[in-house]
Design a protein around this motif. Structure first.
Motif, PDB file in Angstrom:
ATOM      1  N   GLY A   1      35.473  76.911  48.850  1.00 10.85           N
ATOM      2  CA  GLY A   1      36.720  76.926  49.598  1.00 10.85           C
ATOM      3  C   GLY A   1      36.458  77.300  51.031  1.00 10.85           C
ATOM      4  O   GLY A   1      36.186  78.451  51.360  1.00 10.85           O
ATOM      5  N   VAL A   2      36.492  76.331  51.926  1.00 12.12           N
ATOM      6  CA  VAL A   2      36.183  76.570  53.330  1.00 12.12           C
ATOM      7  C   VAL A   2      37.479  76.797  54.098  1.00 12.12           C
ATOM      8  O   VAL A   2      38.345  75.918  54.137  1.00 12.12           O
ATOM      9  CB  VAL A   2      35.410  75.382  53.933  1.00 12.12           C
ATOM     10  CG1 VAL A   2      35.181  75.578  55.419  1.00 12.12           C
ATOM     11  CG2 VAL A   2      34.079  75.202  53.200  1.00 12.12           C
TER      12      VAL A   2
ATOM     13  N   TRP B   1      42.767  75.500  53.460  1.00 19.28           N
ATOM     14  CA  TRP B   1      41.391  75.521  52.950  1.00 19.28           C
ATOM     15  C   TRP B   1      40.997  74.110  52.525  1.00 19.28           C
ATOM     16  O   TRP B   1      41.831  73.333  52.029  1.00 19.28           O
ATOM     17  CB  TRP B   1      41.256  76.433  51.738  1.00 19.28           C
ATOM     18  CG  TRP B   1      41.350  77.890  52.018  1.00 19.28           C
ATOM     19  CD1 TRP B   1      40.324  78.788  52.192  1.00 19.28           C
ATOM     20  CD2 TRP B   1      42.552  78.659  52.132  1.00 19.28           C
ATOM     21  NE1 TRP B   1      40.811  80.042  52.415  1.00 19.28           N
ATOM     22  CE2 TRP B   1      42.177  79.995  52.384  1.00 19.28           C
ATOM     23  CE3 TRP B   1      43.918  78.343  52.063  1.00 19.28           C
ATOM     24  CZ2 TRP B   1      43.101  81.008  52.560  1.00 19.28           C
ATOM     25  CZ3 TRP B   1      44.841  79.357  52.242  1.00 19.28           C
ATOM     26  CH2 TRP B   1      44.428  80.679  52.490  1.00 19.28           C
ATOM     27  N   ALA B   2      39.725  73.787  52.680  1.00 14.21           N
ATOM     28  CA  ALA B   2      39.158  72.544  52.158  1.00 14.21           C
ATOM     29  C   ALA B   2      38.269  72.876  50.974  1.00 14.21           C
ATOM     30  O   ALA B   2      37.485  73.835  51.018  1.00 14.21           O
ATOM     31  CB  ALA B   2      38.356  71.819  53.233  1.00 14.21           C
ATOM     32  N   GLY B   3      38.385  72.110  49.919  1.00 11.88           N
ATOM     33  CA  GLY B   3      37.543  72.279  48.742  1.00 11.88           C
ATOM     34  C   GLY B   3      36.903  70.959  48.366  1.00 11.88           C
ATOM     35  O   GLY B   3      37.353  69.886  48.784  1.00 11.88           O
TER      36      GLY B   3
ATOM     37  N   ALA C   1      31.720  87.482  51.585  1.00 17.67           N
ATOM     38  CA  ALA C   1      30.954  86.421  50.920  1.00 17.67           C
ATOM     39  C   ALA C   1      31.790  85.798  49.822  1.00 17.67           C
ATOM     40  O   ALA C   1      32.372  86.497  48.993  1.00 17.67           O
ATOM     41  CB  ALA C   1      29.652  86.977  50.348  1.00 17.67           C
ATOM     42  N   TYR C   2      31.862  84.470  49.815  1.00 20.08           N
ATOM     43  CA  TYR C   2      32.590  83.698  48.809  1.00 20.08           C
ATOM     44  C   TYR C   2      31.569  83.051  47.879  1.00 20.08           C
ATOM     45  O   TYR C   2      30.640  82.391  48.334  1.00 20.08           O
ATOM     46  CB  TYR C   2      33.451  82.613  49.468  1.00 20.08           C
ATOM     47  CG  TYR C   2      34.323  83.129  50.584  1.00 20.08           C
ATOM     48  CD1 TYR C   2      35.184  84.201  50.378  1.00 20.08           C
ATOM     49  CD2 TYR C   2      34.279  82.549  51.848  1.00 20.08           C
ATOM     50  CE1 TYR C   2      35.993  84.668  51.398  1.00 20.08           C
ATOM     51  CE2 TYR C   2      35.080  83.018  52.879  1.00 20.08           C
ATOM     52  CZ  TYR C   2      35.936  84.073  52.649  1.00 20.08           C
ATOM     53  OH  TYR C   2      36.729  84.555  53.663  1.00 20.08           O
ATOM     54  N   ILE C   3      31.751  83.237  46.590  1.00 18.92           N
ATOM     55  CA  ILE C   3      30.768  82.785  45.600  1.00 18.92           C
ATOM     56  C   ILE C   3      31.402  81.748  44.686  1.00 18.92           C
ATOM     57  O   ILE C   3      32.439  82.005  44.069  1.00 18.92           O
ATOM     58  CB  ILE C   3      30.258  83.976  44.762  1.00 18.92           C
ATOM     59  CG1 ILE C   3      29.729  85.084  45.674  1.00 18.92           C
ATOM     60  CG2 ILE C   3      29.179  83.516  43.782  1.00 18.92           C
ATOM     61  CD1 ILE C   3      29.578  86.418  44.982  1.00 18.92           C
TER      62      ILE C   3
END
Length: 474
Positions: A194-195, A116-118, A285-287
């Motif tokens: 977090g992608v 993950w990229a943040g 969905a990520y919030i």
């Protein structure tokens, strides 16, 4: 004293950090024995279990162009791991027309893993104002700089052979497999959820990154970026500075499906009630709830039908929508608890077409819309609901990925509250807490709600509404 707009642009630090994920090492001794009523005995002794390793390293290769200030361009790079120093980009005297691009490539030693990229915007400062900046910029003080909104960023996947230093100025043809395009502020808000990165974007489903016996950066795709301060930017960014962090995290593939989101404050999904892949959820969905709230919606194309080409079934009338309750008038109040509805839709979708009709900027085509719900006495009352195009609302961004499987909604609550145009002006002040009531997708006709759908292999019904998030503090 008057200074030219090509002077005194500075960017204090750009920190690009590589997070380190590790399972660790452990050992244990175990004995297994058999016995019977007779005296004979056999045993298996000195058994040992040793945990494997997961060691993430990130290689950064960056090219930056500042004209004569850096001799027409320069390259730098390095590897970030447990032993190496942090790789950072630090630029001063940034001017309109300056740009940079580069790539992060990944190595996971031993076990395959998901990455993950943040990201986080740490500082966005005004740093005082020169006379020409005062003439065009009324904001002052820390946190009110314009550079984060002026710099334009593209995130995309690149082959491991990608060499930023050997490339000419970035162009649209350089950006295949685009993940996101927006301002630096918007890009960091997008990364804030977090992608999940994909080792092979051309394959069906998310692919884990390869585990290798030793450090190697040539196995899978890299996450590439390009940023530029356009020449259309003027004195409003004089002296401004930004600081931000980029973080990468890896988790072992074994016994995981990559669905965990380490950076998100909440994750909501639709029920796995149908589709070609019966056990999957169509919507996730990520919030990331904060003063700037980001909501990233991922669609599972295999649940809807057969990959990325099935949604939307009706490309002329579709919408992806997030319903948000703010605490300014209480969370879960009896009436109008969908205080905001934000969406991305086609030009003919109801909310988008209404937003275009109300546009003061000439908004057209597909895009975002925001609706502020006020008034009424019962749930569902339509009093004082007006759709406004995203192009007309400072602080609001709605984004659709090129493959239409990812939607991103970014709300800078302070900017939205400060907007003087109705209906967003009725917010009054930025909220302290929100609740995402639901994320909803629909495409009309023989779309997601149709059972069965002739274009989707006669699948069963698909749940197209997520559960609520619960109250989230900003």
């Amino acid at each position: 004293m008057t200074r030219d707009s090509n002077q005194l642009y500075s960017l204090s630090r750009r920190r690009m950090l590589a997070g380190l994920g590790a399972v660790g090492l452990a050992s244990a001794g175990a004995g297994l024995g058999t016995s019977a009523y007779f005296s004979d005995e056999e045993s298996f002794e000195n058994n040992t279990l040793t945990a494997g390793e997961l060691d993430l390293s990130v290689q950064a290769n960056v090219y930056e162009y500042q004209g004569a200030a850096n001799g027409g361009g320069q390259s730098f790079g390095g590897v970030q791991n447990g032993q190496a120093p942090t790789v950072a980009q630090q630029l001063a005297d940034v001017k309109p027309g300056d740009y940079s691009w580069g790539a992060f490539c990944f190595s996971i030693v031993d076990n395959p893993g998901y990455i993950w990229a943040g990201g986080e915007l740490a500082e966005n400062d005004e740093n005082g104002q020169t006379e020409p900046e005062m003439a065009v910029d009324s904001t002052t003080g820390a946190g009110n700089g314009e550079l984060a909104d002026a710099a334009e960023v593209t995130l995309f996947y690149a082959d491991p052979s990608f060499d930023p230093g050997a490339q000419s100025r970035p162009s649209e043809s350089s950006f295949s497999d685009v993940l996101f395009e927006g301002t630096l502020r918007e890009t960091l808000a997008y990364l804030g959820t977090g992608v999940p990165l994909d080792a092979d974007p051309s394959a069906v489903g998310r692919q884990a990154f390869t585990g290798t016996p030793e450090e190697s950066f040539g196995e899978d795709v890299c996450l590439a970026f390009a940023w530029e301060v356009p020449t259309s930017v003027g004195n409003e960014i004089q002296g401004d500075s930004v600081e931000f962090d980029i973080t990468f995290l890896a988790q072992q593939e074994r016994h995981n499906d990559g669905s965990q989101v380490p950076f998100a404050d909440a994750v909501v999904t639709s029920d796995p009630t149908g589709g070609v892949r019966e056990t999957g959820s169509w919507l996730t969905a990520y919030i990331n709830a904060g003063p700037t709230t980001a909501i990233t919606v991922h669609l599972d194309g295999e649940v809807y039908g057969n990959g990325a080409t099935e949604w939307p079934s009706n490309p002329n009338s579709y919408t992806m929508e997030v319903n948000i309750d703010v605490d300014n008038d209480g969370v879960d109040e009896a009436a109008n608890d969908d205080d905001f509805r934000v969406n991305y839709g086609s030009a003919a979708a109801g909310s988008r077409s209404a937003a275009i009709a109300n546009s003061s900027s000439g908004a057209s085509g597909p895009g975002g819309a925001i609706r502020r719900n006020v008034g009424g006495t019962a749930s569902g009352d339509a009093a004082n609901r007006v759709d406004i195009a995203a192009e007309d609302v400072p602080g609001f961004t709605a984004y659709e990925s090129p493959d239409q499987l990812t939607y991103v909604f970014i709300l800078d609550w302070s900017q939205i509250a400060a907007d003087g145009d109705a209906p967003t002006a009725q917010l009054g002040s930025a909220p302290d807490a929100i609740q995402v009531n639901e994320v909803f997708g629909g495409d009309g006709g023989e779309g997601v709600a149709a059972v069965p759908n002739s274009s989707n292999d006669g699948r069963g019904g698909i749940d197209n509404v997520t559960d609520p998030s619960g109250t989230l503090t900003l």
